[in-house]
Design a protein around this motif. Structure first.
Motif, PDB file in Angstrom:
ATOM      1  N   THR A  31       0.806  -1.229   0.000  1.00 40.07           N
ATOM      2  CA  THR A  31       0.000   0.000   0.000  1.00 40.07           C
ATOM      3  C   THR A  31       0.838   1.276   0.000  1.00 40.07           C
ATOM      4  OG1 THR A  31      -0.225  -0.079   2.414  1.00 40.07           O
ATOM      5  CG2 THR A  31      -1.956  -1.135   1.106  1.00 40.07           C
ATOM      6  N   GLY A  32       2.159   1.131  -0.050  1.00 39.57           N
ATOM      7  CA  GLY A  32       3.021   2.302  -0.176  1.00 39.57           C
ATOM      8  C   GLY A  32       3.167   3.127   1.087  1.00 39.57           C
ATOM      9  N   GLN A  33       3.110   2.481   2.242  1.00 41.28           N
ATOM     10  CA  GLN A  33       3.279   3.186   3.506  1.00 41.28           C
ATOM     11  C   GLN A  33       4.733   3.055   3.957  1.00 41.28           C
ATOM     12  OE1 GLN A  33       0.192   2.343   6.417  1.00 41.28           O
ATOM     13  NE2 GLN A  33      -1.090   1.563   4.758  1.00 41.28           N
ATOM     14  N   ALA A  34       5.475   4.122   3.787  1.00 48.28           N
ATOM     15  CA  ALA A  34       6.915   4.110   4.065  1.00 48.28           C
ATOM     16  C   ALA A  34       7.170   4.304   5.556  1.00 48.28           C
ATOM     17  CB  ALA A  34       7.613   5.192   3.258  1.00 48.28           C
ATOM     18  N   THR A  35       7.049   3.228   6.310  1.00 48.91           N
ATOM     19  CA  THR A  35       7.307   3.296   7.745  1.00 48.91           C
ATOM     20  C   THR A  35       8.804   3.412   7.984  1.00 48.91           C
ATOM     21  OG1 THR A  35       7.513   0.903   7.975  1.00 48.91           O
ATOM     22  CG2 THR A  35       5.289   1.838   8.222  1.00 48.91           C
ATOM     23  N   GLU A  36       9.158   3.802   9.188  1.00 50.88           N
ATOM     24  CA  GLU A  36      10.568   3.920   9.545  1.00 50.88           C
ATOM     25  C   GLU A  36      11.274   2.569   9.410  1.00 50.88           C
ATOM     26  OE1 GLU A  36      13.181   5.085  13.464  1.00 50.88           O
ATOM     27  OE2 GLU A  36      11.286   6.136  13.136  1.00 50.88           O
ATOM     28  N   GLU A  37      10.572   1.498   9.814  1.00 58.24           N
ATOM     29  CA  GLU A  37      11.140   0.157   9.704  1.00 58.24           C
ATOM     30  C   GLU A  37      11.450  -0.195   8.248  1.00 58.24           C
ATOM     31  OE1 GLU A  37       9.980  -4.400  10.989  1.00 58.24           O
ATOM     32  OE2 GLU A  37       8.365  -3.009  10.506  1.00 58.24           O
ATOM     33  N   LEU A  38      10.503   0.059   7.343  1.00 56.22           N
ATOM     34  CA  LEU A  38      10.727  -0.245   5.926  1.00 56.22           C
ATOM     35  C   LEU A  38      11.850   0.607   5.356  1.00 56.22           C
ATOM     36  CD1 LEU A  38       7.137  -0.706   4.452  1.00 56.22           C
ATOM     37  CD2 LEU A  38       8.726  -2.443   5.278  1.00 56.22           C
ATOM     38  N   GLN A  39      11.918   1.853   5.770  1.00 54.89           N
ATOM     39  CA  GLN A  39      12.976   2.727   5.281  1.00 54.89           C
ATOM     40  C   GLN A  39      14.342   2.241   5.754  1.00 54.89           C
ATOM     41  OE1 GLN A  39      11.551   6.510   6.698  1.00 54.89           O
ATOM     42  NE2 GLN A  39      10.340   6.875   4.850  1.00 54.89           N
ATOM     43  N   CYS A  40      14.432   1.804   7.014  1.00 53.12           N
ATOM     44  CA  CYS A  40      15.704   1.281   7.537  1.00 53.12           C
ATOM     45  C   CYS A  40      16.144   0.034   6.778  1.00 53.12           C
ATOM     46  CB  CYS A  40      15.580   0.969   9.024  1.00 53.12           C
ATOM     47  SG  CYS A  40      15.534   2.439  10.061  1.00 53.12           S
ATOM     48  N   MET A  41      15.177  -0.774   6.391  1.00 53.32           N
ATOM     49  CA  MET A  41      15.472  -2.011   5.648  1.00 53.32           C
ATOM     50  C   MET A  41      15.570  -1.743   4.143  1.00 53.32           C
ATOM     51  SD  MET A  41      12.848  -4.538   7.681  1.00 53.32           S
ATOM     52  CE  MET A  41      13.327  -6.048   6.832  1.00 53.32           C
ATOM     53  N   GLU A  42      15.340  -0.505   3.735  1.00 50.66           N
ATOM     54  CA  GLU A  42      15.338  -0.063   2.335  1.00 50.66           C
ATOM     55  C   GLU A  42      14.279  -0.766   1.501  1.00 50.66           C
ATOM     56  OE1 GLU A  42      19.317  -0.058   0.748  1.00 50.66           O
ATOM     57  OE2 GLU A  42      19.997   1.378   2.248  1.00 50.66           O
ATOM     58  N   LEU A  43      13.232  -1.262   2.162  1.00 47.03           N
ATOM     59  CA  LEU A  43      12.142  -1.917   1.432  1.00 47.03           C
ATOM     60  C   LEU A  43      11.213  -0.904   0.764  1.00 47.03           C
ATOM     61  CD1 LEU A  43      11.371  -4.789   3.955  1.00 47.03           C
ATOM     62  CD2 LEU A  43      12.564  -4.951   1.759  1.00 47.03           C
ATOM     63  N   ASP A  44      11.315   0.351   1.156  1.00 48.42           N
ATOM     64  CA  ASP A  44      10.543   1.389   0.483  1.00 48.42           C
ATOM     65  C   ASP A  44      11.138   1.732  -0.885  1.00 48.42           C
ATOM     66  OD1 ASP A  44      12.788   2.533   1.825  1.00 48.42           O
ATOM     67  OD2 ASP A  44      11.871   4.515   1.678  1.00 48.42           O
ATOM     68  N   GLN A  45      12.290   1.139  -1.201  1.00 42.69           N
ATOM     69  CA  GLN A  45      12.949   1.351  -2.493  1.00 42.69           C
ATOM     70  C   GLN A  45      12.607   0.277  -3.515  1.00 42.69           C
ATOM     71  OE1 GLN A  45      14.763   4.220  -2.929  1.00 42.69           O
ATOM     72  NE2 GLN A  45      13.940   4.607  -0.876  1.00 42.69           N
ATOM     73  N   LEU A  46      11.828  -0.721  -3.095  1.00 43.54           N
ATOM     74  CA  LEU A  46      11.449  -1.790  -4.015  1.00 43.54           C
ATOM     75  C   LEU A  46      10.634  -1.239  -5.183  1.00 43.54           C
ATOM     76  CD1 LEU A  46      10.267  -4.530  -1.473  1.00 43.54           C
ATOM     77  CD2 LEU A  46      12.474  -4.399  -2.649  1.00 43.54           C
ATOM     78  N   GLU A  47      10.839  -1.816  -6.328  1.00 41.16           N
ATOM     79  CA  GLU A  47      10.051  -1.435  -7.505  1.00 41.16           C
ATOM     80  C   GLU A  47       8.561  -1.683  -7.259  1.00 41.16           C
ATOM     81  OE1 GLU A  47       9.669  -2.928 -12.075  1.00 41.16           O
ATOM     82  OE2 GLU A  47      11.697  -2.752 -11.248  1.00 41.16           O
ATOM     83  N   SER A  48       8.264  -2.703  -6.473  1.00 45.43           N
ATOM     84  CA  SER A  48       6.870  -3.061  -6.202  1.00 45.43           C
ATOM     85  C   SER A  48       6.249  -2.251  -5.063  1.00 45.43           C
ATOM     86  CB  SER A  48       6.783  -4.553  -5.870  1.00 45.43           C
ATOM     87  OG  SER A  48       7.614  -4.874  -4.774  1.00 45.43           O
ATOM     88  N   PHE A  49       6.984  -1.337  -4.468  1.00 47.06           N
ATOM     89  CA  PHE A  49       6.459  -0.539  -3.358  1.00 47.06           C
ATOM     90  C   PHE A  49       5.243   0.272  -3.823  1.00 47.06           C
ATOM     91  CE2 PHE A  49       6.360   3.146  -0.512  1.00 47.06           C
ATOM     92  CZ  PHE A  49       6.433   2.512   0.718  1.00 47.06           C
ATOM     93  N   GLY A  50       4.115   0.067  -3.145  1.00 45.17           N
ATOM     94  CA  GLY A  50       2.892   0.805  -3.456  1.00 45.17           C
ATOM     95  C   GLY A  50       2.105   0.272  -4.642  1.00 45.17           C
ATOM     96  N   ILE A  51       2.339  -0.979  -5.048  1.00 44.82           N
ATOM     97  CA  ILE A  51       1.664  -1.495  -6.253  1.00 44.82           C
ATOM     98  C   ILE A  51       0.199  -1.844  -6.023  1.00 44.82           C
ATOM     99  CG2 ILE A  51       3.758  -2.343  -7.368  1.00 44.82           C
ATOM    100  CD1 ILE A  51       2.949  -5.189  -6.532  1.00 44.82           C
ATOM    101  N   ALA A  52      -0.262  -1.764  -4.778  1.00 45.98           N
ATOM    102  CA  ALA A  52      -1.650  -2.164  -4.501  1.00 45.98           C
ATOM    103  C   ALA A  52      -2.279  -1.242  -3.462  1.00 45.98           C
ATOM    104  CB  ALA A  52      -1.689  -3.607  -4.044  1.00 45.98           C
ATOM    105  N   GLU A  53      -2.239   0.021  -3.737  1.00 42.86           N
ATOM    106  CA  GLU A  53      -2.831   0.981  -2.806  1.00 42.86           C
ATOM    107  C   GLU A  53      -4.347   0.850  -2.787  1.00 42.86           C
ATOM    108  OE1 GLU A  53      -0.264   4.844  -2.667  1.00 42.86           O
ATOM    109  OE2 GLU A  53      -0.563   4.277  -4.766  1.00 42.86           O
ATOM    110  N   GLY A  54      -4.925   1.223  -1.653  1.00 46.93           N
ATOM    111  CA  GLY A  54      -6.373   1.318  -1.589  1.00 46.93           C
ATOM    112  C   GLY A  54      -7.107   0.193  -0.887  1.00 46.93           C
ATOM    113  N   MET A  55      -6.401  -0.818  -0.408  1.00 42.10           N
ATOM    114  CA  MET A  55      -7.071  -1.894   0.329  1.00 42.10           C
ATOM    115  C   MET A  55      -6.719  -1.779   1.798  1.00 42.10           C
ATOM    116  SD  MET A  55      -6.804  -5.266  -2.054  1.00 42.10           S
ATOM    117  CE  MET A  55      -7.222  -6.288  -0.672  1.00 42.10           C
ATOM    118  N   ASP A  56      -7.652  -2.185   2.650  1.00 39.22           N
ATOM    119  CA  ASP A  56      -7.377  -2.093   4.084  1.00 39.22           C
ATOM    120  C   ASP A  56      -6.754  -3.377   4.618  1.00 39.22           C
ATOM    121  OD1 ASP A  56      -9.433  -3.949   4.609  1.00 39.22           O
ATOM    122  OD2 ASP A  56     -10.887  -2.375   5.024  1.00 39.22           O
TER     123      ASP A  56
END
Length: 106
Positions: A31-56
């Motif tokens: 859903t593209g939520q760049a948490t501090e944890e994801l940023q530390c792990m650099e997972l917010d840099q994945l090409e697939s980051f945010g590919i499915a926004e809009g679901m709960d």
């Protein structure tokens, strides 16, 4: 987006991450939520980051549960509750590969 599309997106994220992910991490990446944890792990840099926004969270949890039920995902580590794909799930990289597994849509 149907359930097959969503399962493919989950597997793509796990494949690209290259590590087991918790449900929360997986949902945040999808859903593209760049948490501090994801940023530390650099997972917010994945090409697939945010590919499915809009679901709960509830929707994603039910889809993750379904993917586990049909043998495409498994819990990699019980203690940390991380998820990974199974050998069958590893074969899935697009919806056409997934369509042969009819029980997913039921």
């Amino acid at each position: 987006m149907n359930i097959q599309d969503r399962i493919v997106k989950i597997i793509i994220v796990i494949q690209e991450a290259g590590v087991g992910l918790t449900r929360t991490q997986l949902q945040n990446i999808l859903t593209g939520q760049a948490t501090e944890e994801l940023q530390c792990m650099e997972l917010d840099q994945l090409e697939s980051f945010g590919i499915a926004e809009g679901m709960d969270e509830e929707d994603w949890n039910s889809i993750i549960d379904r993917a586990i039920e049909v043998g495409l995902l498994k819990i990699k580590n019980q203690r940390s509750n991380t998820l990974t794909y199974t050998p069958e799930g590893k074969k899935i990289d697009n919806v056409k590969n997934l369509e042969s597994i009819a029980q997913i849509a039921k």
